[in-house]
Design an enzyme around this catalytic site. Structure first.
Site, PDB file in Angstrom:
ATOM      1  N   ASN A 124      45.711  31.621  35.029  1.00 18.64           N
ATOM      2  CA  ASN A 124      44.247  31.516  34.966  1.00 18.64           C
ATOM      3  C   ASN A 124      43.780  31.670  33.518  1.00 18.64           C
ATOM      4  O   ASN A 124      44.575  31.862  32.613  1.00 18.64           O
ATOM      5  CB  ASN A 124      43.596  32.564  35.883  1.00 18.64           C
ATOM      6  CG  ASN A 124      44.000  33.967  35.482  1.00 18.64           C
ATOM      7  OD1 ASN A 124      43.693  34.421  34.394  1.00 18.64           O
ATOM      8  ND2 ASN A 124      44.723  34.652  36.365  1.00 18.64           N
TER       9      ASN A 124
ATOM     10  N   ASP B 193      46.393  35.723  42.423  1.00 17.67           N
ATOM     11  CA  ASP B 193      46.396  36.208  43.806  1.00 17.67           C
ATOM     12  C   ASP B 193      47.650  35.775  44.557  1.00 17.67           C
ATOM     13  O   ASP B 193      48.110  36.467  45.448  1.00 17.67           O
ATOM     14  CB  ASP B 193      45.148  35.691  44.528  1.00 17.67           C
ATOM     15  CG  ASP B 193      43.893  36.361  43.966  1.00 17.67           C
ATOM     16  OD1 ASP B 193      43.914  37.610  43.860  1.00 17.67           O
ATOM     17  OD2 ASP B 193      42.932  35.658  43.604  1.00 17.67           O
TER      18      ASP B 193
ATOM     19  N   PRO C 201      51.275  41.320  45.151  1.00 19.31           N
ATOM     20  CA  PRO C 201      50.846  42.701  45.432  1.00 19.31           C
ATOM     21  C   PRO C 201      49.546  42.998  44.699  1.00 19.31           C
ATOM     22  O   PRO C 201      49.306  42.459  43.620  1.00 19.31           O
ATOM     23  CB  PRO C 201      51.985  43.545  44.854  1.00 19.31           C
ATOM     24  CG  PRO C 201      52.633  42.672  43.822  1.00 19.31           C
ATOM     25  CD  PRO C 201      52.483  41.266  44.313  1.00 19.31           C
TER      26      PRO C 201
ATOM     27  N   ILE D  86      47.982  45.333  42.465  1.00 19.52           N
ATOM     28  CA  ILE D  86      48.514  46.399  41.597  1.00 19.52           C
ATOM     29  C   ILE D  86      47.586  47.604  41.609  1.00 19.52           C
ATOM     30  O   ILE D  86      48.005  48.743  41.803  1.00 19.52           O
ATOM     31  CB  ILE D  86      48.720  45.855  40.163  1.00 19.52           C
ATOM     32  CG1 ILE D  86      49.649  44.635  40.231  1.00 19.52           C
ATOM     33  CG2 ILE D  86      49.295  46.918  39.248  1.00 19.52           C
ATOM     34  CD1 ILE D  86      49.726  43.827  38.964  1.00 19.52           C
TER      35      ILE D  86
ATOM     36  N   PHE E 269      38.233  46.332  37.602  1.00 17.17           N
ATOM     37  CA  PHE E 269      37.235  45.395  37.120  1.00 17.17           C
ATOM     38  C   PHE E 269      36.928  44.414  38.252  1.00 17.17           C
ATOM     39  O   PHE E 269      37.803  44.123  39.075  1.00 17.17           O
ATOM     40  CB  PHE E 269      37.745  44.635  35.881  1.00 17.17           C
ATOM     41  CG  PHE E 269      37.384  45.341  34.597  1.00 17.17           C
ATOM     42  CD1 PHE E 269      37.913  46.577  34.296  1.00 17.17           C
ATOM     43  CD2 PHE E 269      36.480  44.762  33.697  1.00 17.17           C
ATOM     44  CE1 PHE E 269      37.569  47.244  33.128  1.00 17.17           C
ATOM     45  CE2 PHE E 269      36.128  45.421  32.524  1.00 17.17           C
ATOM     46  CZ  PHE E 269      36.669  46.663  32.234  1.00 17.17           C
TER      47      PHE E 269
ATOM     48  N   LYS F  19      34.647  46.667  46.873  1.00 16.73           N
ATOM     49  CA  LYS F  19      35.963  46.721  46.219  1.00 16.73           C
ATOM     50  C   LYS F  19      36.330  48.163  45.874  1.00 16.73           C
ATOM     51  O   LYS F  19      37.477  48.565  45.994  1.00 16.73           O
ATOM     52  CB  LYS F  19      35.892  45.871  44.934  1.00 16.73           C
ATOM     53  CG  LYS F  19      37.169  45.188  44.609  1.00 16.73           C
ATOM     54  CD  LYS F  19      36.963  44.027  43.676  1.00 16.73           C
ATOM     55  CE  LYS F  19      36.646  42.745  44.441  1.00 16.73           C
ATOM     56  NZ  LYS F  19      36.542  41.581  43.576  1.00 16.73           N
TER      57      LYS F  19
ATOM     58  N   LYS G 142      39.828  49.392  47.362  1.00 17.28           N
ATOM     59  CA  LYS G 142      40.947  49.612  46.429  1.00 17.28           C
ATOM     60  C   LYS G 142      41.138  51.084  46.109  1.00 17.28           C
ATOM     61  O   LYS G 142      42.103  51.454  45.455  1.00 17.28           O
ATOM     62  CB  LYS G 142      40.727  48.817  45.153  1.00 17.28           C
ATOM     63  CG  LYS G 142      40.515  47.329  45.430  1.00 17.28           C
ATOM     64  CD  LYS G 142      41.078  46.475  44.353  1.00 17.28           C
ATOM     65  CE  LYS G 142      40.834  45.003  44.648  1.00 17.28           C
ATOM     66  NZ  LYS G 142      41.784  44.146  43.976  1.00 17.28           N
TER      67      LYS G 142
HETATM   68  O1  C5P Z   1      40.403  41.630  44.202  1.00 13.91           O
HETATM   69  P1  C5P Z   1      40.029  41.288  42.806  1.00 13.91           P
HETATM   70  O2  C5P Z   1      41.012  40.410  42.116  1.00 13.91           O
HETATM   71  O3  C5P Z   1      38.628  40.822  42.629  1.00 13.91           O
HETATM   72  O4  C5P Z   1      40.056  42.720  42.085  1.00 13.91           O
HETATM   73  C1  C5P Z   1      39.911  42.863  40.721  1.00 13.91           C
HETATM   74  C2  C5P Z   1      40.508  44.166  40.280  1.00 13.91           C
HETATM   75  O5  C5P Z   1      41.760  44.425  40.886  1.00 13.91           O
HETATM   76  C3  C5P Z   1      40.835  44.123  38.798  1.00 13.91           C
HETATM   77  O6  C5P Z   1      40.720  45.450  38.316  1.00 13.91           O
HETATM   78  C4  C5P Z   1      42.265  43.623  38.773  1.00 13.91           C
HETATM   79  O7  C5P Z   1      42.914  43.984  37.578  1.00 13.91           O
HETATM   80  C5  C5P Z   1      42.845  44.307  39.972  1.00 13.91           C
HETATM   81  N1  C5P Z   1      43.899  43.529  40.650  1.00 13.91           N
HETATM   82  C6  C5P Z   1      45.199  43.976  40.606  1.00 13.91           C
HETATM   83  N2  C5P Z   1      46.179  43.283  41.291  1.00 13.91           N
HETATM   84  C7  C5P Z   1      45.880  42.181  41.999  1.00 13.91           C
HETATM   85  C8  C5P Z   1      44.553  41.713  42.023  1.00 13.91           C
HETATM   86  C9  C5P Z   1      43.581  42.407  41.336  1.00 13.91           C
HETATM   87  O8  C5P Z   1      45.494  44.988  39.958  1.00 13.91           O
HETATM   88  N3  C5P Z   1      46.835  41.518  42.621  1.00 13.91           N
END
Ligand code: C5P
Length: 407
Positions: free
Chosen positions: A212, A280, A307, A309, A326, A340, A344
């Site tokens: 991306n 994703d 996953p 993270i 973020f 979120k 999370k």
């Molecule tokens: O779910 P989304 O991608 O919108 O969430 C964004 C947040 O989750 C960011 O802080 C991003 O760094 C973290 N993230 C992550 N691992 C993923 C997807 C998002 O750590 N696979």
């Protein structure tokens, strides 16, 4: 008596009558055990001699930018970097104007422009010169650049006038030097901060990948701010084209799975900030050979979810004390961020609108909203560096109650 043993200072002497006081300053510094290297400006040579200063400091005194022998012994860049602190005394109106405007046309001004160390100046000049708006503008500019001032004092001047402009006395300058050289405890000294940044790259075959547009700028700015607050800073970054901020430990990764592995290996930490734009999905099985282009038959890729993270670390056994995510959204920014936050399990979500035209992706500025259990805080538009500094200061404050509990 505070010892300055092991410390090295570079004293730059400007051309003013107060230059004679630097003999005493050098003597005081030597008594405390500091190594003193000296640069004399051209005008300073009219007031003091290299010979007397060399005898007092026990070191060679430098005077010319174009001395080949000096450049061979110690180049002017190294001269300004080898010191722990640069002192300009007397700082004349002319030398201050050069510093404020970044001029470098002799050894003194070049050393001052080339340094990456703290600078202390002891201004000395006629009252009217000191009070002149041009000098005051320069003082302002120098302060903004992080230059420290000692003096000038009020009193009778060599020119017969009375008022501010007298150089601070050598013992006052020494006290300011000791203060600047003493080790500082910063808000995040002894704390570990882990930051993810940039995109991830998920291979399709040995030459193709899914990724991306993340530039990594906000994450790198946060890493820089964490170092500035004294933290041990680990930056786990996908591929970006940004310089590594000084003092940061960079852990380069490509895929989301690698990013997670390194992140887990870095736990426990005090603060973790997840700015990475993690892909994703990844291709379920990477082709070992480059996929061939056969006409009329485009390959179909089976994707599998990567996953999360942030969620893994946040719900893990070694959860950091403060976890920050973020959220880049294109509508209903704060509502989505609040969801979120819960999902999370983080303490704070930094939400921003990345709709087309916002200029956030790859840009220098950002408008963010801080979403926590306490509510939403809207920050005005700022540069990514300013967002980073403000955010790190806020996170350092969030650690304070936990520090107190541990005492
Ligand atoms: O779910 P989304 O991608 O919108 O969430 C964004 C947040 O989750 C960011 O802080 C991003 O760094 C973290 N993230 C992550 N691992 C993923 C997807 C998002 O750590 N696979």
């Amino acid at each position: 008596m505070t010892s300055l043993a092991g410390k090295s200072v570079l004293l730059i002497i400007g051309g003013g009558i107060a230059a004679y006081k630097t003999h005493e300053l050098v003597r005081l510094l030597k008594t405390r055990g500091a190594a003193v290297r000296i640069i004399l400006s051209k005008a300073a040579e009219q007031f003091v001699t290299p010979l007397s200063l060399a005898s007092l400091s026990g070191e060679k005194v430098y005077t010319s930018l174009f001395s080949l022998t000096d450049e061979v012994e110690m180049g002017h860049i190294q001269l300004s970097r080898a010191a722990d602190l640069l002192i300009v005394a007397p700082a004349t109106a002319d030398l201050m104007a050069k510093m404020a405007n970044g001029l470098a046309d002799d050894l003194a001004s070049t050393a001052l422009l080339a340094t990456d160390k703290r600078v202390l100046i002891a201004p000395a000049m006629n009252v009217r010169m000191w009070q002149h708006p041009a000098t005051q503008r320069n003082v302002e500019a120098l302060r903004r650049d992080g230059v420290s001032l000692v003096g000038p004092d009020d009193g009778e001047m060599a020119c017969g006038e009375f008022g501010p402009g007298r150089m601070a006395e050598p013992n006052e300058i020494l006290a300011a030097i000791i203060n600047l050289l003493k080790p500082r405890s910063q808000p995040l000294t002894g704390k570990k901060v882990v930051i993810t940044a940039g995109p991830t790259r998920e291979p399709i075959d040995p030459v193709r990948f899914i990724s991306n547009h993340s530039s990594g700028k906000q994450g790198y700015a946060i890493a820089k701010a964490a170092v500035e607050l004294g933290a041990e800073t680990i930056l786990i970054s996908g591929p970006v084209s940004l310089p590594i901020p000084s003092g940061v430990q960079l852990m380069p990764v490509e895929t989301a799975q690698e990013m997670l592995e390194i992140c887990e290996g870095e736990m426990p930490a005090d603060i973790a900030i997840f700015t990475a734009a993690v892909a994703d999905w990844r291709v379920a099985s990477e082709a070992p050979q480059k996929l061939k282009k056969t006409s009329g038959a485009a390959p179909s890729l089976t994707l599998t979810e990567n996953p999360d993270i942030l969620a893994t670390i946040s719900h893990g056994a070694k959860r950091p004390h403060v976890v920050v995510g973020f959220a880049a959204e294109t509508g209903n920014v704060t509502e989505h961020a609040a969801q979120k936050l819960k999902k999370k399990g983080c303490d704070l979500i930094v939400a921003n609108d990345v709709s087309a035209g916002s200029g956030v992706f790859g840009g220098e500025r950002n408008t963010v909203h801080l979403v926590s259990a306490a509510g939403v805080e809207d920050w005005p538009q700022m540069s990514k560096d300013e967002v980073a500094r403000k955010l790190m200061e806020r996170l350092a404050q969030m650690l304070v109650p936990q520090n107190k509990a541990a005492e």
